[in-house]
Design a protein around this motif. Structure first.
Motif, PDB file in Angstrom:
ATOM      1  N   LEU A 119       0.744  -1.088   0.041  1.00  0.00           N
ATOM      2  CA  LEU A 119      -0.082   0.112  -0.088  1.00  0.00           C
ATOM      3  C   LEU A 119       0.676   1.430  -0.018  1.00  0.00           C
ATOM      4  O   LEU A 119       0.154   2.426   0.009  1.00  0.00           O
ATOM      5  CB  LEU A 119      -0.942  -0.001   1.209  1.00  0.00           C
ATOM      6  CG  LEU A 119      -2.074  -1.004   1.012  1.00  0.00           C
ATOM      7  CD1 LEU A 119      -2.629  -1.039   2.418  1.00  0.00           C
ATOM      8  CD2 LEU A 119      -2.854  -1.406  -0.082  1.00  0.00           C
ATOM      9  N   VAL A 120       2.096   1.253  -0.008  1.00  0.00           N
ATOM     10  CA  VAL A 120       2.944   2.427  -0.363  1.00  0.00           C
ATOM     11  C   VAL A 120       2.585   3.053  -1.601  1.00  0.00           C
ATOM     12  O   VAL A 120       2.492   2.466  -2.443  1.00  0.00           O
ATOM     13  CB  VAL A 120       4.579   2.032  -0.354  1.00  0.00           C
ATOM     14  CG1 VAL A 120       5.444   3.290  -0.683  1.00  0.00           C
ATOM     15  CG2 VAL A 120       4.859   1.416   1.223  1.00  0.00           C
ATOM     16  N   GLY A 121       2.426   4.429  -1.727  1.00  0.00           N
ATOM     17  CA  GLY A 121       1.878   5.134  -2.636  1.00  0.00           C
ATOM     18  C   GLY A 121       0.538   5.174  -2.528  1.00  0.00           C
ATOM     19  O   GLY A 121      -0.151   5.973  -3.365  1.00  0.00           O
ATOM     20  N   ASP A 122      -0.251   4.376  -1.808  1.00  0.00           N
ATOM     21  CA  ASP A 122      -1.615   4.488  -1.877  1.00  0.00           C
ATOM     22  C   ASP A 122      -2.233   5.668  -0.976  1.00  0.00           C
ATOM     23  O   ASP A 122      -1.924   5.729   0.014  1.00  0.00           O
ATOM     24  CB  ASP A 122      -2.246   3.166  -1.232  1.00  0.00           C
ATOM     25  CG  ASP A 122      -3.791   3.215  -1.002  1.00  0.00           C
ATOM     26  OD1 ASP A 122      -4.644   3.473  -1.873  1.00  0.00           O
ATOM     27  OD2 ASP A 122      -4.309   3.124   0.221  1.00  0.00           O
ATOM     28  N   THR A 123      -2.989   6.532  -1.715  1.00  0.00           N
ATOM     29  CA  THR A 123      -3.283   7.842  -0.992  1.00  0.00           C
ATOM     30  C   THR A 123      -4.003   7.578   0.241  1.00  0.00           C
ATOM     31  O   THR A 123      -3.800   8.367   1.503  1.00  0.00           O
ATOM     32  CB  THR A 123      -4.438   8.633  -2.054  1.00  0.00           C
ATOM     33  OG1 THR A 123      -3.689   8.804  -3.188  1.00  0.00           O
ATOM     34  CG2 THR A 123      -4.516  10.076  -1.431  1.00  0.00           C
ATOM     35  N   GLU A 124      -4.946   6.600   0.378  1.00  0.00           N
ATOM     36  CA  GLU A 124      -5.719   6.408   1.801  1.00  0.00           C
ATOM     37  C   GLU A 124      -4.752   5.955   2.796  1.00  0.00           C
ATOM     38  O   GLU A 124      -5.034   6.176   3.876  1.00  0.00           O
ATOM     39  CB  GLU A 124      -6.733   5.573   1.417  1.00  0.00           C
ATOM     40  CG  GLU A 124      -7.877   5.747   0.838  1.00  0.00           C
ATOM     41  CD  GLU A 124      -8.993   4.956   0.445  1.00  0.00           C
ATOM     42  OE1 GLU A 124      -9.193   4.022   1.390  1.00  0.00           O
ATOM     43  OE2 GLU A 124      -9.679   4.941  -0.690  1.00  0.00           O
ATOM     44  N   SER A 125      -3.765   5.354   2.638  1.00  0.00           N
ATOM     45  CA  SER A 125      -2.738   4.785   3.584  1.00  0.00           C
ATOM     46  C   SER A 125      -1.539   5.622   3.771  1.00  0.00           C
ATOM     47  O   SER A 125      -0.713   5.531   4.597  1.00  0.00           O
ATOM     48  CB  SER A 125      -2.208   3.326   3.091  1.00  0.00           C
ATOM     49  OG  SER A 125      -3.274   2.560   2.659  1.00  0.00           O
ATOM     50  N   SER A 126      -1.273   6.775   2.937  1.00  0.00           N
ATOM     51  CA  SER A 126      -0.265   7.646   3.192  1.00  0.00           C
ATOM     52  C   SER A 126       0.336   8.033   4.626  1.00  0.00           C
ATOM     53  O   SER A 126       1.303   7.782   4.972  1.00  0.00           O
ATOM     54  CB  SER A 126      -0.079   8.857   2.101  1.00  0.00           C
ATOM     55  OG  SER A 126      -1.140   9.407   2.447  1.00  0.00           O
ATOM     56  N   GLU A 127      -0.691   8.380   5.355  1.00  0.00           N
ATOM     57  CA  GLU A 127      -0.577   9.022   6.812  1.00  0.00           C
ATOM     58  C   GLU A 127      -0.126   7.569   7.573  1.00  0.00           C
ATOM     59  O   GLU A 127       0.632   7.726   8.284  1.00  0.00           O
ATOM     60  CB  GLU A 127      -1.874   9.543   7.078  1.00  0.00           C
ATOM     61  CG  GLU A 127      -1.802  10.190   8.614  1.00  0.00           C
ATOM     62  CD  GLU A 127      -3.048  10.800   9.102  1.00  0.00           C
ATOM     63  OE1 GLU A 127      -3.252  10.736  10.208  1.00  0.00           O
ATOM     64  OE2 GLU A 127      -3.619  11.485   8.436  1.00  0.00           O
ATOM     65  N   ARG A 128      -0.684   6.433   7.434  1.00  0.00           N
ATOM     66  CA  ARG A 128      -0.340   5.573   8.477  1.00  0.00           C
ATOM     67  C   ARG A 128       1.228   4.840   7.908  1.00  0.00           C
ATOM     68  O   ARG A 128       1.857   4.486   8.793  1.00  0.00           O
ATOM     69  CB  ARG A 128      -1.409   4.299   8.005  1.00  0.00           C
ATOM     70  CG  ARG A 128      -2.616   4.502   8.601  1.00  0.00           C
ATOM     71  CD  ARG A 128      -3.798   3.566   8.475  1.00  0.00           C
ATOM     72  NE  ARG A 128      -3.512   2.285   7.747  1.00  0.00           N
ATOM     73  CZ  ARG A 128      -4.234   1.422   7.150  1.00  0.00           C
ATOM     74  NH1 ARG A 128      -5.322   1.946   6.727  1.00  0.00           N
ATOM     75  NH2 ARG A 128      -3.842   0.235   6.750  1.00  0.00           N
ATOM     76  N   VAL A 129       1.500   5.081   6.586  1.00  0.00           N
ATOM     77  CA  VAL A 129       2.909   4.806   6.207  1.00  0.00           C
ATOM     78  C   VAL A 129       3.608   5.563   6.693  1.00  0.00           C
ATOM     79  O   VAL A 129       5.006   5.306   7.293  1.00  0.00           O
ATOM     80  CB  VAL A 129       2.768   4.602   4.524  1.00  0.00           C
ATOM     81  CG1 VAL A 129       4.213   4.350   4.174  1.00  0.00           C
ATOM     82  CG2 VAL A 129       2.029   3.424   4.067  1.00  0.00           C
ATOM     83  N   THR A 130       3.432   6.851   6.756  1.00  0.00           N
ATOM     84  CA  THR A 130       4.294   7.799   7.283  1.00  0.00           C
ATOM     85  C   THR A 130       4.601   7.480   8.763  1.00  0.00           C
ATOM     86  O   THR A 130       5.884   7.675   9.254  1.00  0.00           O
ATOM     87  CB  THR A 130       3.942   9.327   7.132  1.00  0.00           C
ATOM     88  OG1 THR A 130       3.669   9.387   5.652  1.00  0.00           O
ATOM     89  CG2 THR A 130       4.885  10.402   7.678  1.00  0.00           C
TER      90      THR A 130
END
Length: 186
Positions: A119-130
């Protein structure tokens, strides 16, 4: 993923293993929560009625085993076969990081327990990835700092290492200290 060997991946099929504990004071139970190997020593010393040293990072599993807690424990993993890689794993998410290339893979473990959809690069997941990436980097920095202190202390004479430990500057310094070389070339 087609791997037939152990140790080349931080995916769950390589790092997630069952833990079986037997002790007269523990009820027969099965728990679904993730636990960490770093929690084994604090659990064992508590079962033995011994106080764990404050410097230990892990937490006893006894509250979880007795049904008194259901806290999610974040587990960190690393491997160093080839290039070092790191991961952060909770019940909800997993981040695998390669600091040499900057590549990251992020998985929603509730929807994708097989870790198939990065999901890296997925807009909905960006905050969680960060957030997960920052937490993993914080753990990496703390781990490197502890290793650096242990390495420096291990070269000291035992008496000096003990003094540093008593002052609170080097945990476990005494058992890591080495005798000075005799100077005979060996």
């Amino acid at each position: 993923r087609g791997l037939t060997v152990h140790g080349y991946s931080l995916h769950d099929e390589n790092v997630r293993v069952p833990l079986i504990m037997l002790h007269a004071s523990l009820p027969a139970t099965r728990i679904a929560q993730q636990v960490r190997t770093i929690d084994l020593a604090p659990t064992i010393v508590e079962l033995l009625g011994v106080e764990a040293p404050e410097r230990w990072i892990g937490e006893s599993l006894l509250p979880l085993l007795r049904g008194e807690s259901s806290a999610d424990r974040i587990a960190f993993s690393e491997h160093n076969l080839g290039k070092r890689r790191y991961s952060l794993r909770s019940s909800d998410e997993k981040l695998v990081s390669n600091p040499y290339t900057g590549a990251e893979r992020y998985f929603d473990m509730r929807l994708d327990p097989g870790e198939m959809w990065n999901l890296v690069g997925d807009t909905e997941s960006s905050e969680r990835v960060t957030r997960a990436s920052a937490e993993l980097e914080s753990w990496r920095r703390a781990t490197r700092a502890r290793a650096a202190v242990r390495k420096k202390v291990s070269t000291l004479a035992p008496a000096l290492a003990r003094q540093l430990e008593l002052l609170g500057y080097a945990e476990g310094a005494e058992e890591q200290a080495v005798e000075p070389e005799s100077g005979d070339g060996h």
